[in-house]
Design a protein around this motif. Structure first.
Motif, PDB file in Angstrom:
ATOM      1  N   GLY A 182     -25.482  18.968  -3.592  1.00 36.74           N
ATOM      2  CA  GLY A 182     -25.889  17.761  -4.295  1.00 36.74           C
ATOM      3  C   GLY A 182     -27.366  17.720  -4.645  1.00 36.74           C
ATOM      4  O   GLY A 182     -27.801  16.845  -5.401  1.00 36.74           O
ATOM      5  N   THR A 187     -33.853  16.400  -7.982  1.00 42.09           N
ATOM      6  CA  THR A 187     -34.032  15.973  -6.590  1.00 42.09           C
ATOM      7  C   THR A 187     -34.915  16.952  -5.833  1.00 42.09           C
ATOM      8  O   THR A 187     -35.773  16.544  -5.026  1.00 42.09           O
ATOM      9  CB  THR A 187     -32.667  15.847  -5.881  1.00 42.09           C
ATOM     10  N   GLU A 211     -34.466   6.892   2.065  1.00 44.46           N
ATOM     11  CA  GLU A 211     -33.689   5.987   1.217  1.00 44.46           C
ATOM     12  C   GLU A 211     -34.593   5.210   0.265  1.00 44.46           C
ATOM     13  O   GLU A 211     -34.226   4.947  -0.878  1.00 44.46           O
ATOM     14  CB  GLU A 211     -32.885   5.026   2.086  1.00 44.46           C
ATOM     15  N   LEU A 214     -35.438   7.869  -2.569  1.00 44.49           N
ATOM     16  CA  LEU A 214     -34.330   8.384  -3.381  1.00 44.49           C
ATOM     17  C   LEU A 214     -33.172   7.409  -3.558  1.00 44.49           C
ATOM     18  O   LEU A 214     -32.152   7.763  -4.161  1.00 44.49           O
ATOM     19  CB  LEU A 214     -33.809   9.691  -2.774  1.00 44.49           C
ATOM     20  N   LYS A 216     -29.867   5.153  -2.689  1.00 43.46           N
ATOM     21  CA  LYS A 216     -28.645   5.390  -1.911  1.00 43.46           C
ATOM     22  C   LYS A 216     -28.407   6.875  -1.698  1.00 43.46           C
ATOM     23  O   LYS A 216     -27.930   7.296  -0.638  1.00 43.46           O
ATOM     24  CB  LYS A 216     -27.444   4.760  -2.629  1.00 43.46           C
ATOM     25  N   ASN A 217     -28.747   7.676  -2.702  1.00 41.59           N
ATOM     26  CA  ASN A 217     -28.581   9.127  -2.580  1.00 41.59           C
ATOM     27  C   ASN A 217     -29.446   9.690  -1.459  1.00 41.59           C
ATOM     28  O   ASN A 217     -29.088  10.683  -0.822  1.00 41.59           O
ATOM     29  CB  ASN A 217     -28.941   9.808  -3.908  1.00 41.59           C
ATOM     30  N   ILE A 220     -27.552   9.491   1.850  1.00 46.90           N
ATOM     31  CA  ILE A 220     -26.522  10.536   1.916  1.00 46.90           C
ATOM     32  C   ILE A 220     -27.160  11.893   2.185  1.00 46.90           C
ATOM     33  O   ILE A 220     -26.668  12.687   2.991  1.00 46.90           O
ATOM     34  CB  ILE A 220     -25.718  10.566   0.604  1.00 46.90           C
ATOM     35  N   LEU A 221     -28.275  12.146   1.511  1.00 40.79           N
ATOM     36  CA  LEU A 221     -28.988  13.409   1.682  1.00 40.79           C
ATOM     37  C   LEU A 221     -29.495  13.577   3.110  1.00 40.79           C
ATOM     38  O   LEU A 221     -29.394  14.662   3.706  1.00 40.79           O
ATOM     39  CB  LEU A 221     -30.156  13.470   0.690  1.00 40.79           C
ATOM     40  N   LYS A 224     -26.586  14.511   5.377  1.00 37.56           N
ATOM     41  CA  LYS A 224     -26.208  15.914   5.213  1.00 37.56           C
ATOM     42  C   LYS A 224     -27.215  16.839   5.887  1.00 37.56           C
ATOM     43  O   LYS A 224     -26.829  17.831   6.522  1.00 37.56           O
ATOM     44  CB  LYS A 224     -26.092  16.255   3.724  1.00 37.56           C
TER      45      LYS A 224
END
Length: 404
Positions: A182, A187, A211, A214, A216-217, A220-221, A224
């Motif tokens: 992703g 990014t 957060e 970036l 919401k992504n 998630i990042l 991960k």
């Protein structure tokens, strides 16, 4: 119960298929993609990659960087057949299979340790695929999809890697953030500007800070990067076809109207294919006349999801099928013989500009609706757009069927 998620990826898939067909290509730098001056590299062998060549690069540039490379225009139909061979083997031997793309798979092996060693069984399965298909394949095994996918990348070429429970963060820590699924160019550049180039730096940052930068992504990042991923393996069911039909409120012989509806329906279905990461190898046209007699005609074509191929084919079929003496009650378009794969697989005959155009249009459609970008001659064709993704779950075969 702890999860065991297996990720498998066929190594340099297009190149490997070509080498199975011609052993003289073994050990040589190979480029698969558009052969014209404006073509794009769809796949590059490891020998070609040492020269800095990579997929998505213009073929002209790739040839300059690796002049001794053998250039092959890809055959999507051939690759789909090999992909199906691997899919069939996996479906026969694993409990839950997700086909992520034409050359990438996830398997949920949770609970299998009670009967087999998951890593041992995965290794045996990998060797079975290699033996029966001749294709090199790598895998990663861990407790979630993200870590397994990254592990597969580290295992390549043609190898396997297991990440033990509790070792996810340690495994990810020294890697480049670019290896996190992703993380694209934009990014990655943003992270580099913040001084974040390795996963360990991202792991050490507060989640809220990432957060804030970036959105919401970023959350998630961060998850991960810390080896957290609860996403399930979605069981694979190959959809056979999608279609779109239009029943007219008043029977018609208006050729202009009929061709505009055929064009609009084909355009909408092509968008749904690309949005669902699918391609078709068969297109059918259906006509129902005022006496309710129904006729259809179909043609096979190389796997594609491109408007500029599907629309002319649909119109040609319609003109061959249509009896101008009779009033038309209904027209329909149907795509069948579907396979997984993005439009990237069809750039063997297209330019990078064409591919980028589809990506840009589809991005707008995904955000504002399937009718937000349409052909000028279809602007007055109403109620064609369908934003429902037919490849999630099992929706009805006919996507739209309204009176015009």
């Amino acid at each position: 119960m702890k999860r065991s998620i297996l990720h498998l990826d066929l190594d340099t898939f297009f190149v490997s298929c070509e080498r199975l067909l011609d052993s003289k290509l073994n050990g040589k730098p190979i480029l698969v993609g558009g052969t014209g001056s404006r073509g794009v590299v769809s796949a590059a062998s490891y020998e070609a990659r040492t020269f800095g060549v990579h997929s998505g690069m213009s073929m002209k540039m790739a040839r300059m960087m690796c002049p001794e490379a053998i250039v092959i225009r890809g055959n999507a139909g051939t690759y789909s057949k090999f992909s199906k061979m691997v899919t069939d083997i996996l479906q026969e031997n694993v409990p839950v299979l997700e086909k992520a793309s034409v050359d990438e798979f996830y398997v949920d092996m949770s609970g299998m340790d009670k009967f087999f060693g998951c890593y041992k069984y995965a290794g045996e399965l990998r060797h079975k695929i290699i033996k029966e298909t001749g294709l090199p394949i790598s895998f990663g095994l861990s407790e979630n999809k993200t870590v397994s996918k990254i592990a597969t990348g580290e295992a390549k070429p043609n190898n396997q890697l297991k990440i033990d429970y509790g070792m996810e963060k340690t495994f990810l820590s020294p890697l480049s953030v670019r290896k996190i699924p992703g993380v694209g160019d934009k990014t990655y550049q943003t992270l580099c500007h913040l001084g974040i180039k390795e996963v360990k730096v991202l792991q050490q940052m507060p989640r809220e800070m990432v957060e804030n930068v970036l959105g919401k992504n970023g959350s998630i990042l961060w998850q991960k990067a810390n080896g957290i991923d609860h996403s399930p393996v979605i069981e694979y069911h190959e959809r056979k076809s999608i279609s779109n039909e239009r029943t007219f409120g008043k029977n018609t012989t208006d050729m202009d109207l009929l061709t505009r509806y055929i064009t609009a329906m084909t355009e909408n279905l092509a968008y749904l294919l690309r949005n669902g990461n699918k391609m078709t190898a068969c297109i059918s046209i259906k006509i129902r006349y005022s006496d309710f007699n129904t006729y259809s005609k179909q043609v096979k074509l190389p796997y594609t999801s491109a408007d500029h191929i599907l629309i002319p084919t649909a119109l040609e079929l319609f003109h061959k099928l249509y009896d101008k003496r009779l009033l038309v009650r209904l027209v329909g378009v149907r795509f069948s013989d579907l396979t997984s794969g993005s439009y990237q697989i069809s750039i063997f005959e297209d330019t990078k500009k064409t591919t980028q155009l589809y990506e840009a249009m589809d991005k707008i459609r995904s955000r504002y609706g399937s009718r937000s970008v349409i052909r000028a001659n279809c602007m007055d064709v109403h109620s064609i757009g369908n934003d429902f993704n037919p490849f999630n779950g099992e929706p009805p075969t006919v996507l739209a069927h309204r009176n015009a």
